[in-house]
Design a protein around this motif. Structure first.
Motif, PDB file in Angstrom:
ATOM      1  N   ALA A 149      28.704  49.804 -34.653  1.00  0.00           N
ATOM      2  CA  ALA A 149      28.311  50.919 -33.796  1.00  0.00           C
ATOM      3  C   ALA A 149      27.200  51.746 -34.447  1.00  0.00           C
ATOM      4  CB  ALA A 149      29.512  51.805 -33.499  1.00  0.00           C
ATOM      5  N   ALA A 150      27.282  51.917 -35.746  1.00  0.00           N
ATOM      6  CA  ALA A 150      26.253  52.695 -36.447  1.00  0.00           C
ATOM      7  C   ALA A 150      24.925  51.922 -36.481  1.00  0.00           C
ATOM      8  CB  ALA A 150      26.707  53.009 -37.862  1.00  0.00           C
ATOM      9  N   ARG A 199      23.810  49.955 -34.146  1.00  0.00           N
ATOM     10  CA  ARG A 199      23.199  49.951 -32.806  1.00  0.00           C
ATOM     11  C   ARG A 199      22.532  51.282 -32.475  1.00  0.00           C
ATOM     12  NH1 ARG A 199      25.858  47.525 -27.959  1.00  0.00           N
ATOM     13  NH2 ARG A 199      24.039  46.216 -27.879  1.00  0.00           N
ATOM     14  N   SER A 200      23.012  52.362 -33.074  1.00  0.00           N
ATOM     15  CA  SER A 200      22.443  53.672 -32.720  1.00  0.00           C
ATOM     16  C   SER A 200      21.324  54.103 -33.622  1.00  0.00           C
ATOM     17  CB  SER A 200      23.535  54.728 -32.752  1.00  0.00           C
ATOM     18  OG  SER A 200      24.124  54.821 -34.019  1.00  0.00           O
TER      19      SER A 200
END
Length: 55
Positions: A51-52, A54-55
């Motif tokens: 998740a980190a 992708r952002s």
């Protein structure tokens, strides 16, 4: 502390715990709680790292 670094640390702790729990399941003994804890940490760490990234 960045989220990706926390995720990597959780995955690094979870992988050996999951392997130890798996070994305790195969060998005579009760390793289900160690296995579940290790898998939970491993999966949480991988998801947090992904998740980190992708952002």
């Amino acid at each position: 502390m960045p989220e990706r670094r926390i995720g990597k640390a959780l995955a690094a702790v979870g992988a050996p715990l999951a392997l130890a729990g798996l070994a305790m399941q195969v060998l005579p003994g009760r390793g289900s709680s160690v296995l579940v804890l290790g898998l939970a940490l491993l999966i949480t760490g991988v998801v947090m790292s992904a998740a980190a990234a992708r952002s």
